[in-house]
Each structure stands twice: as structure tokens, then as C-alpha cells.
Enzyme design. Structure first.
Site, short mmCIF file in Angstrom:
data_model
loop_
_atom_site.label_atom_id
_atom_site.label_comp_id
_atom_site.label_asym_id
_atom_site.label_seq_id
_atom_site.Cartn_x
_atom_site.Cartn_y
_atom_site.Cartn_z
CG ASP A 16 -1.81 1.15 1.41
OD1 ASP A 16 -1.61 2.17 0.70
OD2 ASP A 16 -2.72 1.07 2.23
CB ILE A 17 1.32 3.97 -2.49
CG1 ILE A 17 2.33 5.07 -2.79
CG2 ILE A 17 -0.09 4.53 -2.50
CD1 ILE A 17 3.65 4.61 -3.29
N GLY A 38 -8.91 4.96 -5.00
CA GLY A 38 -7.62 4.31 -5.27
C GLY A 38 -6.49 4.90 -4.44
CG ASP A 40 -6.15 11.44 -5.24
OD1 ASP A 40 -5.43 11.98 -4.39
OD2 ASP A 40 -6.75 12.05 -6.15
CB THR A 124 -2.57 0.76 -14.02
OG1 THR A 124 -2.02 0.97 -12.71
CG2 THR A 124 -1.48 0.92 -15.05
N GLY A 125 -5.56 2.33 -12.75
CA GLY A 125 -6.78 2.03 -12.01
C GLY A 125 -7.95 2.72 -12.68
CB ALA A 126 -9.97 5.62 -11.63
N1 AR6 Z 1 -1.30 1.43 -2.95
C1 AR6 Z 1 -0.71 1.04 -4.10
N2 AR6 Z 1 -1.37 0.88 -5.28
C2 AR6 Z 1 -2.70 1.11 -5.26
C3 AR6 Z 1 -3.41 1.52 -4.10
C4 AR6 Z 1 -2.64 1.67 -2.89
N3 AR6 Z 1 -3.22 2.06 -1.75
N4 AR6 Z 1 -4.72 1.69 -4.42
C5 AR6 Z 1 -4.84 1.40 -5.74
N5 AR6 Z 1 -3.63 1.04 -6.26
P1 AR6 Z 1 -5.71 4.67 -9.29
P2 AR6 Z 1 -5.24 6.24 -11.76
C6 AR6 Z 1 -3.27 0.70 -7.66
O1 AR6 Z 1 -7.13 4.45 -9.65
O2 AR6 Z 1 -5.61 5.09 -12.61
C7 AR6 Z 1 -8.42 8.71 -8.42
O3 AR6 Z 1 -9.76 8.79 -8.11
C8 AR6 Z 1 -4.39 0.35 -8.58
O4 AR6 Z 1 -4.63 -1.05 -8.52
O5 AR6 Z 1 -5.40 5.03 -7.88
O6 AR6 Z 1 -4.05 7.07 -12.09
C9 AR6 Z 1 -7.77 10.06 -8.69
O7 AR6 Z 1 -8.38 11.09 -7.96
C10 AR6 Z 1 -3.86 0.78 -9.93
O8 AR6 Z 1 -3.04 -0.24 -10.53
O9 AR6 Z 1 -5.04 5.84 -10.19
C11 AR6 Z 1 -7.96 10.23 -10.17
O10 AR6 Z 1 -9.21 10.80 -10.47
C12 AR6 Z 1 -2.95 1.95 -9.61
O11 AR6 Z 1 -2.71 1.88 -8.21
C13 AR6 Z 1 -7.89 8.83 -10.71
O12 AR6 Z 1 -8.28 7.97 -9.64
C14 AR6 Z 1 -3.52 3.31 -9.96
O13 AR6 Z 1 -4.92 3.34 -9.69
C15 AR6 Z 1 -6.49 8.43 -11.12
O14 AR6 Z 1 -6.53 7.18 -11.72
#
Ligand code: AR6
Length: 187
Positions: A16-17, A38, A40, A124-126
Site C-alpha cells: 500500500d503506497i 484508489g 488518491d 492503471t486504475g480508474a
Molecule cells: N497502494 C498502491 N497501489 C494502489 C493503491 C494503494 N493504496 N490503491 C490502488 N492502487 P488509481 P489512476 C493501484 O485508480 O488510474 C483517483 O480517483 C491500482 O490497482 O489510484 O491514475 C484520482 O483522484 C492501480 O493499478 O489511479 C484520479 O481521479 C494503480 O494503483 C484517478 O483515480 C492506480 O490506480 C487516477 O486514476
């Protein structure tokens, strides 16, 4: 997994970051710096309200760039909010914008004199960036940066889940020979 690049280290870890200890923790932010789910969500939850207060003052950050704030209660000096692209089909400049988001985040950390960086897998998430493609870009951008910026001692990619870790591991294995890395004990 860990490789040496000059005197610096590039690491992959599962976790977890928001629980990392590093000089700089990178946030997967949006262009409004308005928080979200995610990474953020985890960073603002764990770090507390001072981070959002500073985000509001800054007001926003263009896609492909990064800004720094305090790190609140996180075990870090600074949070670097990096904005990756919303992925549509890969032909809308997404690869360049993703690389640029990492470059700006790492460069900002270096300018601030921060030596260790923990970053999630941006986009790679949202935002929907396919993990294999994103991992290749992330890893090669980090390798290039460390080769040019020996003042940064460590970049650690903190991945959520073993699947993401494996994708990044494969990307690092692929990138390593072509980047002519110095592996430990092989100067
Ligand atoms: N620690 C490490 N990796 C994580 C964690 C964590 N706690 N939580 C999720 N991931 P994302 P994006 C992974 O959605 O795609 C937000 O709402 C996850 O599995 O956090 O850049 C912001 O406000 C994925 O592989 O970021 C923006 O609106 C990766 O981290 C939007 O989402 C990134 O997922 C940004 O979307």
C-alpha cells in the site's frame, strides 16, 4: 525485486503506497487535485487534511505534470501529485503523457533534494491504462531517470497485488538488458 543503476536502486514491491516510508511519495492524482479513490483516496486518508488544504491552494495540475505538497502524517517529506492520462485507445498521446507524469514527478523530487521515491502504478486504475503497456513505460522512464540523476538513490514501485507485481517484474526483466544496467557485482 531490485536492480542497481549506477549507485542507485530501482525496486518493485507489493503493498500500500500510503504505508511507505520514503522522502517522496507519489500520488496518482487528477488534474483538479480534488482527491478521489484508489491511491488518491488512500494517501489523503492516511495523510490527513493538510495535504488537501495545500492541493486546494495550488488549484490544479495539467495532465502529464506534477506538483508537490506536504505529506501530512505520512512517513515522507513530500507528496508529489502526478497526473496520468485518462486512457482511451492509446493513440491520444497517452504513452507520452504517462512518461511525462513520471518524469515530472521524479524531477520535482530531485529538485527538492529528495533522495528516495515511492510511486504507485500511475494510470492503471480508474484511468484505465492497460497494465502491461503502463509497466513498460513506468520502468523505462524510471531507469532513464536514475541513469541521468544519480542524486536520487532509490525509486520503488509499490504495486497493489501479486498480478501487478508480476507484470512489472516482467517489464523490468525485459528492460534490463536493453538498458545495459550495472547489476550488483558486474561493473
Ligand atoms: N497502494 C498502491 N497501489 C494502489 C493503491 C494503494 N493504496 N490503491 C490502488 N492502487 P488509481 P489512476 C493501484 O485508480 O488510474 C483517483 O480517483 C491500482 O490497482 O489510484 O491514475 C484520482 O483522484 C492501480 O493499478 O489511479 C484520479 O481521479 C494503480 O494503483 C484517478 O483515480 C492506480 O490506480 C487516477 O486514476
Amino acid at each position: 525485486m531490485k536492480i542497481s543503476i549506477g549507485t542507485s536502486t530501482l525496486e518493485l514491491a507489493e503493498g500500500d503506497i500510503s504505508k511507505q516510508q520514503a522522502d517522496a511519495i507519489v500520488n496518482a492524482a487528477n488534474a483538479q487535485l480534488s482527491g478521489g479513490g484508489g491511491v488518491d483516496g488512500a494517501i489523503h486518508r492516511a495523510g490527513g487534511p493538510t495535504i488537501m488544504a495545500e492541493c486546494r491552494k495550488i488549484g490544479g495540475c495539467p495532465t502529464g505534470q506534477a506538483v508537490a505538497t506536504n505529506a501530512g502524517m505520512l512517513e515522507a517529506e513530500k507528496v508529489i501529485h502526478a497526473v496520468g492520462p485518462v486512457y482511451s485507445d492509446g493513440s491520444q498521446g497517452e504513452p507520452e503523457l504517462l512518461a511525462s507524469a513520471y518524469e515530472h514527478a521524479f524531477s520535482l523530487a530531485a529538485e527538492l533534494g529528495l533522495k528516495t521515491i515511492a510511486t504507485p502504478s500511475l494510470g492503471t486504475g480508474a484511468y484505465g491504462y492497460p497494465m502491461e503497456d503502463a509497466a513498460r513505460i513506468a520502468v523505462s522512464t524510471a531507469i532513464d531517470f536514475l541513469r541521468e540523476n544519480p542524486g536520487v538513490e532509490r525509486i520503488r514501485f509499490v504495486l497493489m497485488g501479486s498480478e501487478a507485481l508480476n507484470v512489472y517484474r516482467r517489464a523490468l526483466e525485459e528492460a534490463a538488458p536493453t538498458q545495459r544496467l550495472k547489476l550488483p557485482g558486474h561493473d
